[in-house]
Design an enzyme around this catalytic site. Structure first.
Site, PDB file in Angstrom:
ATOM      1  N   ARG A 190       0.867  -1.183   0.000  1.00 48.59           N
ATOM      2  CA  ARG A 190       0.000   0.000   0.000  1.00 48.59           C
ATOM      3  C   ARG A 190       0.899   1.226   0.000  1.00 48.59           C
ATOM      4  O   ARG A 190       1.729   1.397   0.888  1.00 48.59           O
ATOM      5  CB  ARG A 190      -0.917   0.005   1.231  1.00 48.59           C
ATOM      6  CG  ARG A 190      -2.100   0.984   1.098  1.00 48.59           C
ATOM      7  CD  ARG A 190      -2.892   1.090   2.385  1.00 48.59           C
ATOM      8  NE  ARG A 190      -2.089   1.767   3.406  1.00 48.59           N
ATOM      9  CZ  ARG A 190      -1.965   1.358   4.666  1.00 48.59           C
ATOM     10  NH1 ARG A 190      -2.591   0.288   5.106  1.00 48.59           N
ATOM     11  NH2 ARG A 190      -1.203   2.035   5.514  1.00 48.59           N
ATOM     12  N   GLU A 233       5.063   6.871   2.375  1.00 43.14           N
ATOM     13  CA  GLU A 233       5.818   5.615   2.465  1.00 43.14           C
ATOM     14  C   GLU A 233       5.111   4.571   1.637  1.00 43.14           C
ATOM     15  O   GLU A 233       3.987   4.758   1.190  1.00 43.14           O
ATOM     16  CB  GLU A 233       5.902   5.139   3.926  1.00 43.14           C
ATOM     17  CG  GLU A 233       4.550   4.799   4.534  1.00 43.14           C
ATOM     18  CD  GLU A 233       4.634   4.409   6.005  1.00 43.14           C
ATOM     19  OE1 GLU A 233       5.747   4.256   6.529  1.00 43.14           O
ATOM     20  OE2 GLU A 233       3.551   4.255   6.616  1.00 43.14           O
ATOM     21  N   LYS A 284      12.558   2.313   5.499  1.00 41.26           N
ATOM     22  CA  LYS A 284      12.683   3.759   5.265  1.00 41.26           C
ATOM     23  C   LYS A 284      14.008   4.097   4.590  1.00 41.26           C
ATOM     24  O   LYS A 284      14.091   5.022   3.790  1.00 41.26           O
ATOM     25  CB  LYS A 284      12.573   4.527   6.594  1.00 41.26           C
ATOM     26  CG  LYS A 284      11.291   4.263   7.380  1.00 41.26           C
ATOM     27  CD  LYS A 284      10.060   4.762   6.646  1.00 41.26           C
ATOM     28  CE  LYS A 284       8.805   4.634   7.482  1.00 41.26           C
ATOM     29  NZ  LYS A 284       8.369   3.259   7.698  1.00 41.26           N
ATOM     30  N   GLU A 322       7.508   0.072  10.828  1.00 35.47           N
ATOM     31  CA  GLU A 322       6.166   0.135  10.262  1.00 35.47           C
ATOM     32  C   GLU A 322       5.155   0.243  11.404  1.00 35.47           C
ATOM     33  O   GLU A 322       5.491   0.044  12.560  1.00 35.47           O
ATOM     34  CB  GLU A 322       5.875  -1.135   9.443  1.00 35.47           C
ATOM     35  CG  GLU A 322       6.837  -1.362   8.288  1.00 35.47           C
ATOM     36  CD  GLU A 322       6.894  -0.198   7.328  1.00 35.47           C
ATOM     37  OE1 GLU A 322       5.829   0.398   7.050  1.00 35.47           O
ATOM     38  OE2 GLU A 322       7.982   0.156   6.869  1.00 35.47           O
TER      39      GLU A 322
END
Length: 474
Positions: free
Chosen positions: A125, A144, A305, A368
């Site tokens: 997603r 993100e 990240k 996350e």
């Protein structure tokens, strides 16, 4: 960018009546969560938090987000197959971040043994906000990309019907008819079903790997039921069940309680607290198996990240997707400013810049699940503390996105009905299936709009801050 219900917001009686209708509609549609008090039983449930009214979303930016999703699917898949890129990009992170390091060790071990898995399933997603730049024109900026356990595809499939009902009650039937159909639970299930089919064993099952605490079970059940409707058997197991009862045969087929597992769909395993030593051993067993993992560990690492920050460097996208100039341009147009805090002169300059003006940035750790990012004064304090330490390389820095707030009511069980100034985040679900080198499926599978009051900087629905919403295109 206002939605056409400013009049409603000022009508207290209409709002109160609409809120009663909305809550009952949510319960009727199955927009449900278990309660904090009974997170592992469905005897008592309540509605998942949601907005009273749909939120305005610029139509052009909504279409842009959908148009770029297949590109991001290809990108994530390309990264997951590029050992050299992952090794180079995560080299500094794994020295200071134990969680990423442990994932990386499993990744390397499985590669050295030789991949047993030949079918690959990605469900991700990509999340965006609408940044109002200097001139006030909104632009789409990626926050993100979530490559593991991307949630709320199920509940959001049922939310538009709730908002449609609310608008009708408020005398806005025409606007209700303009709400877009949205069914990510079906799209996600189609990807899982295709991977199950390509695995090639009719008697094999799909295993949802689930958390110890399962408040968000109904979101998962939406996808699960789509699979049962296709006569695909689903089992729900935790890491500890895999540790106790999972096994591999000589061909590295995975068995749970004597049942062969074709697909492992992770709804857990994305934060350090999901793991103790037994759970790490269970994760290794799953990764070594022939079963289709969604995601495999390389794809989970592709969502870190640090990888996101590396992708924003000039030339990186071109190296990962050679010859795909248009796709690269579409993706790059959505990037916000991202900066490395690696040890060295460049990292020193970036750290100093953020300490001097912390309100312009977000400090993101390799995590996350929402609720981890640092802003403003807290960002400055943390960076001051770690500016001369290698620990700073476990974070990346990102330009703070500044969306235009709008007024809405956020409906939460046992909370007073009050108007809030809100901002929204749009997620597009992507699904792809690869067999060997061939991409068999590559789709955008639906969307998720989450909205929160502006005083809450960070966090998603499961983290208890954002609520479910429906886009109203303007």
């Amino acid at each position: 960018m206002a939605a056409p219900w400013e009049d409603v917001l000022r009508n207290k009686a209409a709002v109160e009546e609409a809120a009663r209708v909305a809550v009952d509609a949510a319960l009727l549609q199955g927009v449900l969560m278990r309660t904090e008090g009974e997170p592992n039983a469905s005897d008592v449930v309540n509605y998942a938090p949601f907005t009273l009214l749909p939120s305005a979303v610029p139509s052009a930016l909504f279409q842009q987000a959908y148009a770029v999703q297949q590109d991001f699917n290809l990108l994530v898949d390309a990264i997951s197959q590029n050992k050299e890129f992952l090794e180079h990009t995560l080299a500094s992170t794994i020295k200071v971040d134990d969680f990423t390091a442990r994932l990386f060790r499993i990744y390397m071990q499985v590669l050295e043994e030789g991949l047993a898995q030949s079918v690959f399933l990605g469900i991700n997603r990509s999340d965006y906000m609408f940044d109002c730049g200097v001139d006030g024109t909104p632009s789409l900026k990626q926050i993100e990309i979530n490559t593991i356990a991307a949630s709320f595809g199920g509940l959001t499939s049922r939310t538009a019907a709730v908002h449609g009902q609310v608008l009708k009650v408020l005398g806005k039937s025409e606007e209700a008819s303009r709400l877009l159909p949205n069914n990510p639970s079906k799209g996600l299930a189609l990807g899982i079903a295709k991977a199950w089919e390509l695995y090639g064993s009719q008697s094999a099952v799909v295993m949802f790997l689930v958390e110890e605490v399962q408040r968000n079970i109904f979101d998962q059940r939406c996808v699960e039921n789509e699979l049962w409707n296709r006569n695909i058997r689903v089992i729900r197991k935790r890491f500890r069940d895999v540790f106790e009862k999972g096994s591999l045969d000589d061909a590295k087929r995975l068995y749970m309680d004597g049942q062969e597992v074709a697909v492992v769909y992770y709804r857990e395993g994305y934060v350090p607290k999901n793991y103790d030593q037994q759970n790490w051993e269970a994760r290794l067993l799953l990764e070594r198996s022939r079963a289709v993992k969604c995601p495999d560990i390389a794809t989970q690492l592709a969502g870190t990240k640090k990888v996101q920050q590396e992708l924003s460097r000039p030339g990186t996208l071109e190296r990962l997707l050679p010859g795909r100039t248009e796709a690269v341009a579409r993706m790059r147009a959505t990037f916000a400013g991202l900066y490395s805090l690696d040890v060295g002169e460049e990292g020193d300059k970036i750290a100093a810049m953020a300490i001097a003006d912390p309100d312009q940035f977000v400090l993101k750790p390799q995590r996350e699940g929402g609720g981890n990012n640092l802003y403003g004064e807290e960002l400055r304090q943390v960076l001051e503390k770690i500016r001369d330490s290698p620990e700073r390389t476990s974070y990346i820095l990102m330009d703070k996105i500044k969306p235009q707030p709008a007024m809405n009511y956020l409906l939460r069980a046992h909370s007073p009905l009050q108007v809030s100034e809100c901002i929204s985040e749009l997620g597009i679900f992507g699904v792809y299936v690869r067999q060997g080198r061939e991409m068999v499926m590559n789709e955008a599978a639906g969307h998720l709009l989450r909205t929160k009051a502006i005083e809450h900087a960070d966090g998603g629905v499961a983290a208890g801050v954002a609520v479910l919403d429906t886009p109203y295109l303007v």
